[in-house]
Design a protein around this motif. Sequence first.
Motif, PDB file in Angstrom:
ATOM      1  N   UNK A  42      32.950  34.574  27.010  1.00 23.98           N
ATOM      2  CA  UNK A  42      32.541  35.728  27.249  1.00 23.98           C
ATOM      3  C   UNK A  42      33.069  35.523  29.027  1.00 23.98           C
ATOM      4  N   UNK A  43      34.197  35.681  29.567  1.00 25.57           N
ATOM      5  CA  UNK A  43      34.864  36.197  30.833  1.00 25.57           C
ATOM      6  C   UNK A  43      33.759  36.032  31.726  1.00 25.57           C
ATOM      7  N   UNK A  44      33.393  37.047  31.874  1.00 25.29           N
ATOM      8  CA  UNK A  44      32.965  37.488  32.461  1.00 25.29           C
ATOM      9  C   UNK A  44      31.268  37.431  33.554  1.00 25.29           C
ATOM     10  N   UNK A  45      30.929  36.095  32.475  1.00 26.02           N
ATOM     11  CA  UNK A  45      29.876  35.194  32.531  1.00 26.02           C
ATOM     12  C   UNK A  45      30.285  34.257  33.547  1.00 26.02           C
ATOM     13  N   UNK A  46      32.019  34.236  33.672  1.00 21.01           N
ATOM     14  CA  UNK A  46      32.037  32.300  33.785  1.00 21.01           C
ATOM     15  C   UNK A  46      32.137  32.464  35.249  1.00 21.01           C
ATOM     16  N   UNK A  47      32.149  31.625  36.319  1.00 15.03           N
ATOM     17  CA  UNK A  47      32.419  31.655  37.896  1.00 15.03           C
ATOM     18  C   UNK A  47      33.906  31.650  37.555  1.00 15.03           C
ATOM     19  N   UNK A  48      34.419  30.797  37.127  1.00 12.68           N
ATOM     20  CA  UNK A  48      36.072  31.136  37.035  1.00 12.68           C
ATOM     21  C   UNK A  48      37.388  32.429  36.570  1.00 12.68           C
ATOM     22  N   UNK A  49      36.921  32.625  35.882  1.00 12.14           N
ATOM     23  CA  UNK A  49      37.087  33.698  34.614  1.00 12.14           C
ATOM     24  C   UNK A  49      36.329  34.468  35.109  1.00 12.14           C
ATOM     25  N   UNK A  50      35.742  35.454  35.955  1.00 17.25           N
ATOM     26  CA  UNK A  50      34.791  36.837  36.074  1.00 17.25           C
ATOM     27  C   UNK A  50      35.679  37.325  36.820  1.00 17.25           C
ATOM     28  N   UNK A  51      36.536  37.021  38.354  1.00 20.91           N
ATOM     29  CA  UNK A  51      37.213  37.664  39.616  1.00 20.91           C
ATOM     30  C   UNK A  51      39.098  37.798  38.467  1.00 20.91           C
ATOM     31  N   UNK A  52      39.050  36.636  37.855  1.00 19.57           N
ATOM     32  CA  UNK A  52      40.569  36.918  37.228  1.00 19.57           C
ATOM     33  C   UNK A  52      40.403  38.186  35.673  1.00 19.57           C
ATOM     34  N   UNK A  53      39.319  38.677  34.714  1.00 17.75           N
ATOM     35  CA  UNK A  53      38.270  39.551  34.509  1.00 17.75           C
ATOM     36  C   UNK A  53      39.098  40.821  35.210  1.00 17.75           C
ATOM     37  N   UNK A  54      37.833  40.798  36.722  1.00 22.67           N
ATOM     38  CA  UNK A  54      38.085  41.934  36.787  1.00 22.67           C
ATOM     39  C   UNK A  54      39.914  42.393  37.547  1.00 22.67           C
ATOM     40  N   UNK A  55      40.605  41.087  37.916  1.00 18.94           N
ATOM     41  CA  UNK A  55      41.828  41.956  38.644  1.00 18.94           C
ATOM     42  C   UNK A  55      42.155  42.202  37.109  1.00 18.94           C
ATOM     43  N   UNK A  56      42.434  41.804  36.140  1.00 18.18           N
ATOM     44  CA  UNK A  56      43.445  42.430  35.308  1.00 18.18           C
ATOM     45  C   UNK A  56      43.027  43.818  34.872  1.00 18.18           C
ATOM     46  N   UNK A  57      42.578  43.710  34.715  1.00 19.72           N
ATOM     47  CA  UNK A  57      41.643  45.596  34.385  1.00 19.72           C
ATOM     48  C   UNK A  57      41.581  46.609  35.355  1.00 19.72           C
ATOM     49  N   UNK A  58      41.607  45.785  36.635  1.00 21.19           N
ATOM     50  CA  UNK A  58      42.094  46.852  37.854  1.00 21.19           C
ATOM     51  C   UNK A  58      44.207  46.775  37.438  1.00 21.19           C
ATOM     52  N   UNK A  59      44.212  46.198  37.318  1.00 18.34           N
ATOM     53  CA  UNK A  59      46.129  45.840  37.163  1.00 18.34           C
ATOM     54  C   UNK A  59      45.994  46.908  36.030  1.00 18.34           C
ATOM     55  N   UNK A  60      45.561  46.367  34.930  1.00 17.02           N
ATOM     56  CA  UNK A  60      46.378  47.728  34.565  1.00 17.02           C
ATOM     57  C   UNK A  60      46.342  49.289  34.281  1.00 17.02           C
ATOM     58  N   UNK A  61      44.991  49.331  35.152  1.00 12.80           N
ATOM     59  CA  UNK A  61      44.635  50.677  35.583  1.00 12.80           C
ATOM     60  C   UNK A  61      45.242  51.383  37.093  1.00 12.80           C
TER      61      UNK A  61
END
Length: 304
Positions: free
Chosen positions: A162-181
């Motif tokens: 789960x990327x959103x519970x990873x300290x290192x991957x959570x912010x990149x995951x939010x960034x990917x969603x934002x870029x797509x949007x």
Amino acid sequence: MGQANRQRDANANGSTLVDLSKSSTREWIAGSAFALPYLLIAGTFLFGPLLLALYMSLYDWNALDPAQSQFLGLENYRILLSDPDFWNALWNTVYFVVLTVPPIVVGSLLLALGVNREVRGQWLLRTVFFSPYVLTVAVVGLLWTELFNASGLVSYYLGGGNWLTSHDLAMPAIAVATIWWQLAFNFIILLAARQNVSDRLYEAAKLDGASSWRMMRDITIPQMQNPLVFVVIVTFVNSFQVFGQPFIMTDGGPSFSTTTIVLYLYDTAFTGRQFGYAAAVGYVLFMILIAVSATSYYFLGGDD
């Protein structure tokens, strides 16, 4: 006779100047009348709250009984500058800006230039690229939360749990969603700007033997300069004010690794009930946005 003619010319010139002055006055009055409704609305809903927030930031603000608020002066700002939670939120915000602004600006430019070419299904590509922007931030957040969870498609193909519970991957995951949007809005702006560039410039450049890269550097980018500056500044401002995506997808976690300035402001005001301190945070963010916008315009605005 000559003196009479000069006097007549002088009178005519004087009359012309008076007419021009009256015309300018009438135009100013007409322009002010058209602008007045906007100025009233902006003064009520923009400048008024700005001044109120500045006033609140100088107090330990009591939202239930403002008359009981205690004046603190600049104490809220002093506390803010020594608050590790604020600096953590600022760093998270800057990290998010770095992750999102370059891909959004460059990606939207490339999409605009690509779709501008005469290709089959051009209208369909434009529709597909723009369609994410019609979604609300809540829909985007929930959609990508499902994609990034432990059983989602991203984890299935790329791993990482789960990327959103990873300290290192959570912010990149939010960034990917934002870029797509966010790509879609800039894509439309830059596509319109590219279509306003005259094809004659490219035809002349081809006759001179210019390469595609040369035409991009000397024609496309300079002709699209103002829209590009607008896109860069708007993207910076939007990324610095990110709130909905981390609020929905991670609620600032894990371990505050995705707590941005606006999310920190929200928690401070509506969870901690520290409205004066939250107003100070908001004003610091306001000054940061002014500095970022001015810097971007200085380096990208050219001679304008």
